[in-house]
Design an enzyme around this catalytic site. Structure first.
Site, mmCIF file in Angstrom:
data_model
loop_
_atom_site.group_PDB
_atom_site.id
_atom_site.type_symbol
_atom_site.label_atom_id
_atom_site.label_comp_id
_atom_site.label_asym_id
_atom_site.label_seq_id
_atom_site.Cartn_x
_atom_site.Cartn_y
_atom_site.Cartn_z
ATOM 1 N N LYS A 80 -15.287 14.318 -9.546
ATOM 2 C CA LYS A 80 -14.009 15.040 -9.511
ATOM 3 C C LYS A 80 -13.817 15.696 -8.145
ATOM 4 O O LYS A 80 -14.771 16.239 -7.570
ATOM 5 C CB LYS A 80 -14.003 16.096 -10.626
ATOM 6 N N SER A 155 -7.766 19.142 -16.927
ATOM 7 C CA SER A 155 -7.499 18.821 -15.534
ATOM 8 C C SER A 155 -8.316 17.642 -15.011
ATOM 9 O O SER A 155 -7.917 17.018 -14.034
ATOM 10 C CB SER A 155 -7.761 20.034 -14.654
ATOM 11 N N SER A 179 -10.945 21.324 -19.745
ATOM 12 C CA SER A 179 -10.657 20.284 -18.749
ATOM 13 C C SER A 179 -11.634 19.112 -18.729
ATOM 14 O O SER A 179 -11.376 18.122 -18.049
ATOM 15 C CB SER A 179 -10.597 20.889 -17.346
#
Lengths: 489, 95
Positions: A80, A155, A179
């Site tokens: 990420k 997210s 997330s």
């Protein structure tokens, strides 16, 4: 195709020298070339660097290095865009960091490299991890591999979509209010949020420091256990990481769940829950009973206050954490006549609407005259929410709930209404406020269109071994984790 | 704790975020909605409840006071938007 296999399958084939790490990494790169034009899980990736790491892994395999020594040797794992990887871009899904290149590795990255992983790619995300759909990224939206007209969750939407679309064998994401778990549910993969303090946050760009944790996205539970074992542990560079021993999580997957108690909170099976999601979770509860677990009705009475509490605590912490993006030491700068004008212009131009909204809300709830009414009160309600869980864990070994109230929603469906977007995290948020562990795993599909449904298990602080054991027993007795989305054009 | 009394222009200034007039209008509407929702915390009696700042409270985490390797000067400066002589350049602060 090699990119569709799990870590356990791949490590045995790599150990036999039946396949090479280069072939495996190339298979992931080929899949990215094939599908990422549609999915857009990656903001960027560096194929040459990934292949060089794969070649190094092949040399080590040839030299006799074993998987006991390096448990992820040659396994391509994507990251990420909020975790620092030395020499690679770090943007947090935002414009404000400009051409930032990380000067150091996050602790989780150091650990993954030491375990032999091919660490590659920058996965798309909501800007600064603020969102539930990956639509707030400054680098464009990510599409759900099961239905490209829908969001992948957020997210960590890129992390979930990359695993679901077989663009990486596993990925790392972060979870501040859901997330990891919510996108894992919406994309049909496994996502684990460790207990606060289980994994070092050093090198993770902070959003809400008392809530953030790093965790894995994988194709099955065993892979999640493997990855968690690698990234966990105390780190002197993160004073909030806890010196709790790291058990052998893979060894915990013994199927012995008879007599374990699963709590079913009545507050999670009401209002706004999609009937197909409810049916899938009900069936999972029955399956657990059939496997010998004891189902216990419990109550988490302050559940209804979790979203409101979260949006005070998280935004307050974010307003302080994101003060560092001021255009002085790194990132984009918009010049001004004096420092205040420089900051104001830089941050006005660099942050997107959702980040501005949360910083302003966080600044407001901390501001003079409002602190007691908002921030202090929210911290007290946080205590009540945490006590709900600690009380429940006196009765049960884990708690079973839906991960999200609905399957993946349409792109644009909630992006104009921040409050509706916030409420999509209603089942995941309490876990972060309480600092406990949580996992999402596939538990079925909606009928038409066919979209994944996620089951959430919440565990005691440092109860990951029990969570993984419970999740594994369910997974092995159901077909869901073997399903793949239709090929993406 | 009225839901609509947020002065977005003032709070944005405190947060050092420049907003266009259009952004201010949208932000006010969205924040009013969110603050309205947050009002529900007033329903709870929190008398005598201790606040939780951290779910895993650890205090006074110390280490031996010895020099450790840290980021080299050049690496720390490598992403600076403006620099000279190994220093960050900023607008003039003192007249």
């Amino acid at each position: 195709m090699l990119n569709q296999l799990t870590i356990s399958e791949l490590t045995s084939r790599l150990a036999r020298r039946d396949i090479s790490a280069r072939e495996l990494t190339q298979a992931c790169l080929d899949q990215i070339a094939r599908v990422d034009g549609t999915v857009h899980a990656f903001i960027s990736h560096d194929p040459a660097d990934a292949l060089a790491q794969a070649d190094a892994a092949d040399h080590e395999l040839a030299a006799g290095v074993t998987f006991a020594q390096k448990p992820l040797l040659g396994i391509p794992i994507a990251i990420k865009d909020v975790l620092a990887v030395k020499g690679h871009p770090l943007n947090c899904g935002s414009k404000i960091l400009g051409k930032f290149i990380s000067p150091y590795d996050a602790t989780v990255i150091e650990k993954m490299k030491a375990a032999g992983a091919v660490v590659f790619g920058r996965l798309n995300m909501d800007e600064f991890a603020m969102g539930s759909s990956t639509e707030t990224s400054a680098f464009g939206i990510t599409r759900n591999p099961w239905d490209p007209s829908r969001i992948p969750g957020g997210s960590s939407g890129g992390s979930a979509a990359a695993v679901a679309a077989d663009e990486a064998i596993a990925t790392l994401g972060t979870d501040t209010g859901g997330s990891i778990r919510q996108p894992a549910a919406l994309c049909g993969c496994v996502g684990l949020k460790p207990t606060y303090g289980r994994v070092s946050r050093y090198g993770l760009t902070a959003f809400a420091s008392s809530l953030d944790q790093i965790g894995p996205f994988t194709k099955n539970i065993e892979d999640a256990a493997r990855l968690l074992g690698v990234i966990s542990g105390h780190d002197p560079k993160d004073s909030t990481s806890v010196a709790e021993p790291v058990p052998d999580y893979v060894a915990a997957l013994d199927g012995q769940i008879r007599g374990l108690k699963l709590g079913l909170p009545k507050e999670y099976l009401i209002g706004g829950l999609d009937p197909e999601v409810k049916a899938a979770v009900d069936a999972a509860v029955k399956q657990y009973a059939a496997l010998g677990a004891e189902i216990v009705d419990i109550s988490l009475p302050h559940t209804d206050y979790a979203v409101a509490t979260y949006y005070i605590v998280a935004t307050a912490e974010a307003s302080a954490n994101l003060a560092r993006f001021d255009g002085i030491r790194y990132g984009q700068r918009v010049d001004g006549a004096d420092p205040i004008e420089l900051y104001t212009r830089t941050r006005g131009a660099g942050f997107g609407a959702e980040v501005k909204r949360r910083i302003i809300l966080g600044t407001y709830v901390l501001s003079s005259g409002y602190y007691d009414a908002y921030y202090l009160r929210a911290q007290k309600v946080r205590t009540l929410i945490r006590n709900d869980f600690l009380n429940a864990f006196k009765q049960v070994d884990a708690i079973i709930t839906p991960t999200a109230p609905t399957a993946a929603f349409k792109i644009g469906e909630k992006s104009g209404d921040p409050l509706q977007m916030y409420l999509s995290d209603i089942f995941t948020i309490s876990c972060n406020l309480a600092g406990i562990s949580g996992i999402s795993l596939p538990c079925g599909f909606t009928r038409s269109p066919k979209l994944p449904i996620g089951l959430q298990l919440l565990g005691q602080p440092f109860g990951e071994a029990t969570l993984l054991k419970l999740a594994h027993a369910y997974e092995q007795s159901t077909p869901w984790h073997r399903e793949k989305p239709a090929p993406i054009a | 704790m009225a839901a609509t009394d947020i002065d977005v222009k003032y709070v944005a200034h405190l947060a050092r975020i420049g907003l266009t007039p259009d952004e201010e209008v949208k932000m006010s509407a969205h924040l009013a909605g969110i603050l309205g929702y947050i009002e529900k915390l007033k329903e709870l009696d929190v008398t005598g409840v201790e606040p939780t700042a951290h779910a895993v409270p650890m205090v006074n985490v110390l280490r031996p006071d010895v020099v450790r390797p840290s980021l080299a000067h050049e690496a720390a400066m490598s992403n600076a938007p403006a620099k000279a002589n190994g220093l960050f350049l900023v607008p003039k602060i003192v007249e």
